[in-house]
Write a protein that holds these residues in place. Structure first.
Motif, PDB file in Angstrom:
ATOM      1  N   ASP A  58      -7.805  38.609 -23.454  1.00 50.86           N
ATOM      2  CA  ASP A  58      -7.520  38.012 -22.029  1.00 50.86           C
ATOM      3  C   ASP A  58      -8.146  37.253 -22.497  1.00 50.86           C
ATOM      4  N   GLY A  59      -9.625  36.423 -22.003  1.00 52.31           N
ATOM      5  CA  GLY A  59     -10.347  35.459 -22.068  1.00 52.31           C
ATOM      6  C   GLY A  59     -10.046  34.496 -23.684  1.00 52.31           C
ATOM      7  N   LEU A  60     -10.119  35.417 -25.034  1.00 48.23           N
ATOM      8  CA  LEU A  60      -9.909  34.638 -25.634  1.00 48.23           C
ATOM      9  C   LEU A  60      -9.021  34.075 -26.331  1.00 48.23           C
ATOM     10  N   ALA A  61      -7.363  35.102 -25.603  1.00 48.75           N
ATOM     11  CA  ALA A  61      -6.487  34.240 -26.373  1.00 48.75           C
ATOM     12  C   ALA A  61      -6.419  32.903 -25.099  1.00 48.75           C
ATOM     13  N   ALA A  62      -7.337  32.605 -23.618  1.00 52.25           N
ATOM     14  CA  ALA A  62      -7.536  31.297 -23.057  1.00 52.25           C
ATOM     15  C   ALA A  62      -7.230  30.542 -24.249  1.00 52.25           C
ATOM     16  N   ALA A  63      -9.000  30.677 -24.382  1.00 49.20           N
ATOM     17  CA  ALA A  63      -9.907  29.963 -24.923  1.00 49.20           C
ATOM     18  C   ALA A  63      -9.600  29.279 -26.615  1.00 49.20           C
ATOM     19  N   ARG A  64      -9.172  30.382 -27.266  1.00 48.34           N
ATOM     20  CA  ARG A  64      -8.668  30.540 -28.362  1.00 48.34           C
ATOM     21  C   ARG A  64      -7.272  31.496 -28.525  1.00 48.34           C
ATOM     22  N   GLY A  66      -5.209  31.345 -31.439  1.00 49.01           N
ATOM     23  CA  GLY A  66      -4.964  31.310 -32.757  1.00 49.01           C
ATOM     24  C   GLY A  66      -5.903  32.303 -33.633  1.00 49.01           C
ATOM     25  N   ASP A  67      -6.924  33.287 -33.380  1.00 51.01           N
ATOM     26  CA  ASP A  67      -8.004  33.831 -32.943  1.00 51.01           C
ATOM     27  C   ASP A  67      -7.473  35.475 -32.855  1.00 51.01           C
ATOM     28  N   LEU A  68      -8.146  36.034 -33.949  1.00 49.81           N
ATOM     29  CA  LEU A  68      -7.655  37.934 -34.428  1.00 49.81           C
ATOM     30  C   LEU A  68      -8.779  38.257 -33.527  1.00 49.81           C
ATOM     31  N   VAL A  69      -8.595  39.334 -33.151  1.00 49.18           N
ATOM     32  CA  VAL A  69      -9.845  40.560 -32.718  1.00 49.18           C
ATOM     33  C   VAL A  69      -8.722  42.057 -33.299  1.00 49.18           C
ATOM     34  N   LEU A  70     -10.350  42.743 -33.363  1.00 46.98           N
ATOM     35  CA  LEU A  70     -10.755  43.819 -34.278  1.00 46.98           C
ATOM     36  C   LEU A  70     -10.822  44.543 -32.783  1.00 46.98           C
ATOM     37  N   GLY A  71     -10.469  45.603 -31.961  1.00 46.07           N
ATOM     38  CA  GLY A  71     -11.022  46.495 -30.848  1.00 46.07           C
ATOM     39  C   GLY A  71     -11.119  47.532 -31.041  1.00 46.07           C
ATOM     40  N   GLU A  72     -11.852  48.311 -30.205  1.00 48.30           N
ATOM     41  CA  GLU A  72     -12.167  49.412 -30.387  1.00 48.30           C
ATOM     42  C   GLU A  72     -10.801  50.652 -30.034  1.00 48.30           C
ATOM     43  N   VAL A  79      -5.201  37.361 -31.090  1.00 44.44           N
ATOM     44  CA  VAL A  79      -5.230  37.693 -29.116  1.00 44.44           C
ATOM     45  C   VAL A  79      -4.520  36.849 -28.860  1.00 44.44           C
ATOM     46  N   GLY A  80      -3.552  35.990 -29.896  1.00 44.90           N
ATOM     47  CA  GLY A  80      -1.890  35.160 -28.346  1.00 44.90           C
ATOM     48  C   GLY A  80      -1.051  35.554 -30.004  1.00 44.90           C
ATOM     49  N   PRO A  81      -0.122  34.436 -29.644  1.00 46.86           N
ATOM     50  CA  PRO A  81       1.326  34.642 -30.482  1.00 46.86           C
ATOM     51  C   PRO A  81       0.783  35.080 -32.021  1.00 46.86           C
ATOM     52  N   ALA A  87      -8.705  31.179 -38.642  1.00 49.17           N
ATOM     53  CA  ALA A  87      -8.475  32.139 -37.614  1.00 49.17           C
ATOM     54  C   ALA A  87     -10.090  32.581 -37.325  1.00 49.17           C
ATOM     55  N   VAL A  88     -10.966  33.236 -36.489  1.00 47.31           N
ATOM     56  CA  VAL A  88     -12.152  33.838 -35.831  1.00 47.31           C
ATOM     57  C   VAL A  88     -11.878  35.457 -36.139  1.00 47.31           C
ATOM     58  N   ARG A  89     -12.586  36.210 -36.625  1.00 57.10           N
ATOM     59  CA  ARG A  89     -12.044  37.382 -36.531  1.00 57.10           C
ATOM     60  C   ARG A  89     -13.333  37.591 -35.139  1.00 57.10           C
TER      61      ARG A  89
END
Length: 268
Positions: A58-64, A66-72, A79-81, A87-89
């Protein structure tokens, strides 16, 4: 979205990791014990893991956005729409050392790294219990607070304290035990802390002389691996491969070759 400076990515990562650590502490204090399992019956995931991951996403979505996340826990996703072309991963382990968390052993961490064009450029690992925090930006060194990290000065395997970890599957544990039987006579001793991210940071700081483990995922080693590299360690796989699931080895140059050769022999 234009890619910002790695130092700005690190600042965002540190902010979010600290918030996640507070939430994890609150859940542990409140004895939140909703526990399920993942790959095997001994591989736990808790409500705190999921809550911490969501807080960071949620914090990444608010700040950036357009980025991507790989979470465990949540896998690979925007992170967003939608992801932006540049994009930063982000590679996130919300609680590295969940078994320690469940048992109240004070060695579990939040780990978050930023990857640009396939290269990790910034990372932070925070021990939730002690508050110790390790950071690195590629090309700018590794740090614990104001202390610059430079790894161990040990030059012989016989004097080396080596960290490792074990997989959850019984067959992998059997193989890892066999490796230890051959390795232990050649080194000072073995330590098994229970968090790959903390192991890598310990090696970066010289609390461990070297570290190796099979079975690490990208989120396990991304931040800690960069921190170890920036402290001057060689972070590799075996036989010219990069670090990965088959093997991650982090050691100062003087120890890397001898330890690599022992491990390569054991996995031939």
């Amino acid at each position: 979205m234009p890619v910002v400076e790695p130092t700005e990515l690190l600042s965002l990562a540190v902010e979010l990791v600290r918030k996640a650590a507070v939430g994890i502490t609150e859940q542990r204090t409140a004895a939140v014990t909703s526990i399920e399992t993942k790959s095997t019956p001994t591989d736990p995931v808790t409500a705190a893991d999921r809550a911490a991951e969501q807080l960071v996403v949620d914090g990444l979505a608010a700040a950036r956005p357009g980025d991507l996340v790989l979470g465990e826990e949540g896998g690979f996703r925007p992170v967003g729409p939608a992801a932006a072309p540049a994009a930063v991963r982000w590679l996130l382990d919300p609680i590295d050392g969940t078994v320690n968390f469940v048992y109240g052993i004070p060695a579990y961490a939040v780990s978050l790294a930023a990857e640009v064009d396939g290269v990790v450029v910034a990372g932070v690992v925070r021990n939730v219990v002690t508050g110790e925090e390790w950071t690195a930006v590629r090309g700018r060194g590794a740090w614990r607070g104001e202390v610059r990290l430079r790894g161990s000065a040990e030059t012989t395997l016989a004097g080396a304290l080596v960290g490792t970890g074990f997989g959850y599957a019984p067959e992998r544990r059997r193989e890892q035990a066999e490796v230890l039987l051959r390795l232990l006579p050649e080194i000072r001793d073995i330590r098994r802390i229970g968090s790959a991210a903390l192991d890598l940071c310990a090696a970066a700081e010289g609390r461990l002389d070297a570290y190796f483990e099979r079975g690490l995922n990208p989120w396990d080693r991304a931040a800690g691996g960069l921190i170890a590299e920036e402290a001057g360690l060689l972070v590799t796989g075996l036989r010219g491969e990069g670090p990965g699931e088959a093997m991650t080895l982090a050691a100062p140059p003087a120890l890397h070759g001898p330890l690599h050769d022992l491990l390569a022999q054991d996995t031939a």
